[in-house]
Structure formats: C-alpha cells, structure tokens
Design a protein around this motif. Structure first.
Motif, PDB file in Angstrom:
ATOM      1  N   MET A 157      23.257 -52.746 -32.365  1.00  0.00           N
ATOM      2  CA  MET A 157      23.834 -51.163 -32.121  1.00  0.00           C
ATOM      3  C   MET A 157      23.473 -50.374 -33.155  1.00  0.00           C
ATOM      4  SD  MET A 157      27.896 -50.723 -31.517  1.00  0.00           S
ATOM      5  CE  MET A 157      28.109 -51.177 -29.951  1.00  0.00           C
ATOM      6  N   TRP A 158      23.546 -51.077 -34.577  1.00  0.00           N
ATOM      7  CA  TRP A 158      23.063 -50.517 -35.533  1.00  0.00           C
ATOM      8  C   TRP A 158      21.627 -49.610 -35.559  1.00  0.00           C
ATOM      9  CZ3 TRP A 158      24.725 -47.465 -39.603  1.00  0.00           C
ATOM     10  CH2 TRP A 158      23.841 -47.471 -40.607  1.00  0.00           C
ATOM     11  N   THR A 159      20.636 -50.579 -34.963  1.00  0.00           N
ATOM     12  CA  THR A 159      19.293 -50.270 -34.783  1.00  0.00           C
ATOM     13  C   THR A 159      18.967 -49.368 -33.893  1.00  0.00           C
ATOM     14  OG1 THR A 159      18.896 -52.626 -35.287  1.00  0.00           O
ATOM     15  CG2 THR A 159      17.016 -51.407 -34.575  1.00  0.00           C
ATOM     16  N   PHE A 160      19.811 -49.393 -32.647  1.00  0.00           N
ATOM     17  CA  PHE A 160      19.878 -48.360 -31.700  1.00  0.00           C
ATOM     18  C   PHE A 160      20.150 -47.271 -32.178  1.00  0.00           C
ATOM     19  CE2 PHE A 160      18.787 -51.359 -28.512  1.00  0.00           C
ATOM     20  CZ  PHE A 160      17.931 -50.909 -27.638  1.00  0.00           C
ATOM     21  N   VAL A 161      21.239 -47.020 -33.023  1.00  0.00           N
ATOM     22  CA  VAL A 161      21.585 -45.734 -33.401  1.00  0.00           C
ATOM     23  C   VAL A 161      20.797 -44.995 -34.406  1.00  0.00           C
ATOM     24  CG1 VAL A 161      23.765 -44.471 -34.749  1.00  0.00           C
ATOM     25  CG2 VAL A 161      24.264 -46.349 -32.986  1.00  0.00           C
ATOM     26  N   PHE A 196      27.637 -44.522 -34.988  1.00  0.00           N
ATOM     27  CA  PHE A 196      28.026 -46.189 -34.691  1.00  0.00           C
ATOM     28  C   PHE A 196      29.361 -46.575 -34.624  1.00  0.00           C
ATOM     29  CE2 PHE A 196      28.794 -50.070 -37.252  1.00  0.00           C
ATOM     30  CZ  PHE A 196      28.021 -51.050 -36.371  1.00  0.00           C
ATOM     31  N   LEU A 197      30.352 -45.958 -35.316  1.00  0.00           N
ATOM     32  CA  LEU A 197      31.638 -46.383 -35.190  1.00  0.00           C
ATOM     33  C   LEU A 197      32.097 -46.002 -33.711  1.00  0.00           C
ATOM     34  CD1 LEU A 197      33.268 -45.693 -38.911  1.00  0.00           C
ATOM     35  CD2 LEU A 197      32.616 -48.126 -37.700  1.00  0.00           C
ATOM     36  N   HIS A 198      31.551 -44.685 -33.461  1.00  0.00           N
ATOM     37  CA  HIS A 198      32.095 -44.366 -32.233  1.00  0.00           C
ATOM     38  C   HIS A 198      31.617 -45.319 -31.111  1.00  0.00           C
ATOM     39  CE1 HIS A 198      33.614 -40.639 -29.970  1.00  0.00           C
ATOM     40  NE2 HIS A 198      32.230 -40.545 -29.413  1.00  0.00           N
ATOM     41  N   SER A 203      33.654 -49.513 -27.534  1.00  0.00           N
ATOM     42  CA  SER A 203      33.115 -51.022 -26.784  1.00  0.00           C
ATOM     43  C   SER A 203      34.374 -51.797 -26.823  1.00  0.00           C
ATOM     44  CB  SER A 203      32.276 -51.740 -27.725  1.00  0.00           C
ATOM     45  OG  SER A 203      30.931 -51.046 -27.711  1.00  0.00           O
ATOM     46  N   VAL A 204      35.268 -51.814 -27.846  1.00  0.00           N
ATOM     47  CA  VAL A 204      36.485 -52.498 -27.890  1.00  0.00           C
ATOM     48  C   VAL A 204      37.524 -51.910 -26.843  1.00  0.00           C
ATOM     49  CG1 VAL A 204      38.403 -53.136 -29.281  1.00  0.00           C
ATOM     50  CG2 VAL A 204      36.260 -53.369 -30.286  1.00  0.00           C
ATOM     51  N   ALA A 205      37.345 -50.664 -26.515  1.00  0.00           N
ATOM     52  CA  ALA A 205      38.496 -50.044 -25.740  1.00  0.00           C
ATOM     53  C   ALA A 205      38.113 -50.185 -24.313  1.00  0.00           C
ATOM     54  CB  ALA A 205      38.453 -48.443 -26.187  1.00  0.00           C
ATOM     55  N   VAL A 206      36.788 -50.275 -23.929  1.00  0.00           N
ATOM     56  CA  VAL A 206      36.269 -50.286 -22.670  1.00  0.00           C
ATOM     57  C   VAL A 206      36.524 -51.929 -22.287  1.00  0.00           C
ATOM     58  CG1 VAL A 206      34.269 -50.432 -21.258  1.00  0.00           C
ATOM     59  CG2 VAL A 206      34.849 -48.360 -22.638  1.00  0.00           C
ATOM     60  N   ILE A 249      37.289 -40.720 -35.053  1.00  0.00           N
ATOM     61  CA  ILE A 249      36.015 -40.861 -35.428  1.00  0.00           C
ATOM     62  C   ILE A 249      35.336 -39.861 -34.515  1.00  0.00           C
ATOM     63  CG2 ILE A 249      34.169 -42.530 -34.922  1.00  0.00           C
ATOM     64  CD1 ILE A 249      36.276 -44.937 -35.005  1.00  0.00           C
ATOM     65  N   GLY A 250      35.771 -39.337 -33.478  1.00  0.00           N
ATOM     66  CA  GLY A 250      35.191 -38.324 -32.812  1.00  0.00           C
ATOM     67  C   GLY A 250      35.040 -37.053 -33.576  1.00  0.00           C
ATOM     68  N   ILE A 251      36.179 -36.780 -34.189  1.00  0.00           N
ATOM     69  CA  ILE A 251      36.099 -35.366 -35.047  1.00  0.00           C
ATOM     70  C   ILE A 251      35.334 -35.674 -36.300  1.00  0.00           C
ATOM     71  CG2 ILE A 251      37.814 -34.152 -36.551  1.00  0.00           C
ATOM     72  CD1 ILE A 251      40.135 -34.687 -34.411  1.00  0.00           C
ATOM     73  N   TRP A 252      35.147 -36.866 -36.898  1.00  0.00           N
ATOM     74  CA  TRP A 252      34.497 -37.232 -38.098  1.00  0.00           C
ATOM     75  C   TRP A 252      33.146 -37.044 -37.530  1.00  0.00           C
ATOM     76  CZ3 TRP A 252      33.540 -42.766 -40.377  1.00  0.00           C
ATOM     77  CH2 TRP A 252      32.324 -42.742 -41.378  1.00  0.00           C
ATOM     78  N   PHE A 253      32.551 -37.357 -36.323  1.00  0.00           N
ATOM     79  CA  PHE A 253      31.296 -37.117 -35.887  1.00  0.00           C
ATOM     80  C   PHE A 253      30.967 -35.898 -35.885  1.00  0.00           C
ATOM     81  CE2 PHE A 253      28.468 -38.834 -31.935  1.00  0.00           C
ATOM     82  CZ  PHE A 253      27.503 -38.180 -32.520  1.00  0.00           C
ATOM     83  N   LEU A 254      31.789 -34.891 -35.070  1.00  0.00           N
ATOM     84  CA  LEU A 254      31.850 -33.603 -34.836  1.00  0.00           C
ATOM     85  C   LEU A 254      31.326 -32.726 -36.215  1.00  0.00           C
ATOM     86  CD1 LEU A 254      31.971 -31.838 -32.238  1.00  0.00           C
ATOM     87  CD2 LEU A 254      34.312 -31.427 -32.827  1.00  0.00           C
ATOM     88  N   VAL A 255      32.236 -32.908 -37.134  1.00  0.00           N
ATOM     89  CA  VAL A 255      32.116 -32.448 -38.624  1.00  0.00           C
ATOM     90  C   VAL A 255      30.859 -32.606 -39.237  1.00  0.00           C
ATOM     91  CG1 VAL A 255      34.452 -31.678 -38.767  1.00  0.00           C
ATOM     92  CG2 VAL A 255      33.563 -34.048 -39.764  1.00  0.00           C
ATOM     93  N   ALA A 256      30.190 -33.908 -38.943  1.00  0.00           N
ATOM     94  CA  ALA A 256      29.196 -34.268 -39.340  1.00  0.00           C
ATOM     95  C   ALA A 256      27.807 -33.685 -38.872  1.00  0.00           C
ATOM     96  CB  ALA A 256      28.835 -36.046 -39.547  1.00  0.00           C
ATOM     97  N   LEU A 257      27.804 -33.229 -37.829  1.00  0.00           N
ATOM     98  CA  LEU A 257      26.719 -32.564 -37.025  1.00  0.00           C
ATOM     99  C   LEU A 257      26.370 -31.287 -37.913  1.00  0.00           C
ATOM    100  CD1 LEU A 257      28.093 -32.441 -33.654  1.00  0.00           C
ATOM    101  CD2 LEU A 257      26.135 -33.749 -34.284  1.00  0.00           C
ATOM    102  N   PRO A 258      25.194 -31.020 -37.800  1.00  0.00           N
ATOM    103  CA  PRO A 258      24.537 -29.844 -38.430  1.00  0.00           C
ATOM    104  C   PRO A 258      25.540 -28.543 -38.063  1.00  0.00           C
ATOM    105  CG  PRO A 258      22.682 -31.098 -37.660  1.00  0.00           C
ATOM    106  CD  PRO A 258      23.983 -31.739 -37.258  1.00  0.00           C
TER     107      PRO A 258
END
Ligand code: HEM
Length: 369
Positions: A157-161, A196-198, A203-206, A249-258
C-alpha cells in the motif's frame, strides 16, 4: 506549485486507439473493483490479526479460534487476493495508455521498492492460505503468518501511494541525477501520510461492512449460528467507527493538498467542486446509517461514496498534472476493430470470473455453519 524544470524530464507520449474518455472511464471502473477487493484483503487480514490477538490475550496460551465478525472472511481472503491482483492489472493497462509517460518514469525512479512488490505478494499469498488452513489451531504459526501478510500488505500500500503521487510530481524527478539506484520515494510530499492512512482506515471499514454482509446473508439462509446477529452488528460497528476516524484523516489529506489545487476543489472548478461536495455528503450519510445500524442503506451508500471518491481521486490527478499535460491532448488514431476485440474478451473474462465467484461462494456458504 513550482513546476520549473519538470517538463524537460517527461517522455513524449504515443497515440491512443480510442477517445481518451473511454480509457479514463475504464480506469475508474476497474480501479473501483480493485479497491474494494483490496480493502477486503487488507482490512480483513488486519481485523483477523487483532481478533486473534485479543483471544490469545484473554485465553492465556494461544487461541484455537479467531472469533469476531471477520471470521466470515478467513476462507475468502486468498481468492480475494488473487482477484485484487487480477483487477489491479486492468487499471494498470488503462492508466498506462493515458499516463504511461508519468507512471513508467516514477516506477523506474523507485524501481527497487516497486519490483519488490511481486515477490512479497507471493509470500503474503502463502501467508493468507496457511492462515485459512491453520486458523483453527493453537500455536504461533497462524499468528506469525497473518502478521507477516499484514506487514507485506502495508508495504505494498505504501509503495503504491508513493508511486501514484511521485508520478504527479515531475519537478521532483531530477533527484534521479543524485540517486540512480531506483530508491527514490515521494515521502517529502505532505499528502503521502494522510493518503496512506486514508486507504488503510478505509480498508478496515470496508472489510468490517463486508463481514457484516456475509453474516447477514448466512443468517437469511439460516445456516448461521445464534451469534450471527451479534456479528452483523459488530461488523457494522467496525465500519462506523473507522469511517468516523476517516473524516479526520480526510480533512488532514485535504489541508495537505497544494493551495491552488485545494481552491479548485472548493469552488475554482465547478464540476470538480460538485463531485467533492457530493462525496463529502455521501460520507456523512453513510456515517448516520452506519451508526443507526442500517446495513442495507449503509452498503448502498458506501458504494456511492467509493464511486465519488475514486472520481475525486481522478480529478485530483488531472489538477496535479494540469501544468504539464492533459489526456485530451493525446493524438487519437482510432483502431476500432482492436478495441471491439478487447471489449469482447473483457466481457467474456468478466463473465468467467463472475461464474467462478458464484460457484466458490455457493461452495463456501454450503460448508459454512
Ligand atoms: C494486496 C496488494 C495490493 C494493495 C494493498 C494495493 C493497494 C493500492 C492502493 C492503496 C492504491 C491507491 C494508491 C494511491 O492512489 O495513492 C492502488 C492503486 C493501484 N493498484 Fe493496487 N494494490 C495491490 C495490488 C496491486 C497489484 C498486484 C496491481 C497490478 C498488477 C495493482 C495495480 C494498481 C493500479 C494500476 C493502481 C492505480 C489505479 C489508478 O490510478 O487508476 N495493485 N493499489
């Protein structure tokens, strides 16, 4: 985003045999299947590992059974892993048609990590097979194999991301001239960890939700024991709590975007903004139905959420690559006879996989207690 110098390193793409939208659509479609199967394998293995660990601790010296909702997945994970790989090849074909000049370049830059995925997945494959056969026994072997498989899945997963994000940053490829050994990752990108965490938490949720669905089907067919009701509920609980965590995590992902990309998702590009808002609304809806214990509504809403999120992800790729390339600029030299043949084989292949799944599900459920 500073893209200075990036253009020079991008190879020149070839022509494509049909309009680009056909490939983008097929890429999104097959990636959704890959993603759901991958979630079942990775999330299912993680839940199984924790269930076994919990039992080992409470039972003292090694537990003979796993317990918990993911017990329903034990025998399905090896086949789901085979299908994850098959349905990984499909988007790989489509992504290389449109974005081959990006993904081949990033794959070469991180070739050592990338190529390791193949032998490691073979080992993980054995791991989940052995676990399926030995999960009912005491001792260290089941625990060792499922732990090793989980570590490998996280590595993959890490490699793909890393690859999926390194391909979006040609301005970073010049690092090759300092390090030519194929060991360049994209860890300097602030979106890598939340991305990655997203995927991990999803995965755990699904996997929790799929377990819940399997127990529900077993209960309906009345070949499940009395604990099936509890397992339906606890699978749904895993889904709901993991999805609640996902919001953060989604919000973290969002604010990390350029910043310029974030602004496009927040009104700058009307179509992309609508998809983004619909995706967010679907997450809230699925959280509500999940916590209310409504399995059918949650399952349908999850499917809608995944579709919207995957389109969102494709939109993000478009925005990242905008300074360099747009698939609409690729030369289209139609080869409809080849495309027709391709679709014919695709439909026949899907029918064969569908039939195989039906038979294997009937066999597995026939043997399930
Ligand atoms: C259990 C093993 C696997 C795991 C855990 C896994 C995980 C992932 C993840 C997390 C992503 C999304 C990365 C991102 O967007 O940042 C992804 C994308 C992808 N994976 Fe897998 N993968 C696995 C096996 C494979 C295999 C064996 C193949 C190919 C044969 C494959 C092909 C792809 C492709 C082509 C994409 C990108 C699709 C697109 O962008 O449309 N995967 N995978």
């Amino acid at each position: 985003m500073d893209v200075s110098g990036g253009h020079v390193l991008i190879p020149i793409p070839g022509a494509i045999p049909a309009p680009w939208g056909v490939f983008e659509f097929l890429d999104i479609l097959t990636f959704i299947v890959h993603l759901l199967l991958m979630n079942m394998v990775v999330g299912g293995s993680i839940i199984l590992l924790f269930s076994r660990l919990k039992r080992s601790i409470s039972n003292g010296q090694g537990a003979p059974t796993i317990g918990g909702p993911a017990e329903a997945l034990v025998n399905n994970i090896p086949s789901a892993l085979a299908l994850t790989i098959t349905f990984g090849v499909a988007p790989l074909l489509f992504i290389q048609v449109l974005y081959g000049h990006f993904i081949y370049s990033s794959s070469v830059l991180m070739a050592v990590y990338w190529l390791l995925v193949v032998p490691l997945l073979i080992i993980a494959y054995y791991g989940v097979y052995i676990f399926a056969r030995k999960s009912g026994t005491r001792g260290l072997l089941p625990m060792a194999v499922i732990s090793a498989s989980c570590v490998i899945f996280l590595y993959v997963m890490w490699t793909f991301v890393n690859n999926m994000t390194l391909m979006l940053h040609p301005e970073n490829w010049a690092e090759y001239f300092n390090r030519r050994g194929g060991t360049i990752l994209n860890t300097g990108d602030p979106t890598v960890w939340p991305r990655f965490l997203h995927f991990l938490v999803a995965s755990v949720a699904v996997a929790g939700l799929i377990s819940s669905l399997i127990w529900w089907i077993r209960k309906k067919r009345s070949n499940a024991d009395a604990s099936a009701d509890n397992k339906v509920k606890s699978g749904l609980k895993i889904f709901s709590y993991a999805t609640a965590l996902q919001v953060g995590i989604g919000i973290w992902f969002l604010v990390a975007l350029p910043r310029e990309i974030l602004l496009k998702l927040m009104g700058g590009d009307p179509l992309f903004t609508v998809i983004f808002i619909l995706g967010f609304a679907a997450v809230i809806a699925v959280l509500v139905t999940g916590f209310l214990g409504k399995l059918a509504a949650t399952s349908w809403l999850l499917l809608v959420t995944v579709i919207l999120m995957v389109i969102n992800r494709a939109n993000l790729r478009t925005l990242y690559l905008e300074p360099y390339f747009s698939p609409g600029s690729l030369e289209n030299t139609p080869q409809y006879s080849v495309m027709f043949l391709f679709f014919l084989v695709l439909v026949a292949g899907l029918a064969a996989v569908g039939y195989m799944l039906k038979v294997s599900f009937q066999t597995a459920e026939g043997g399930a207690k």
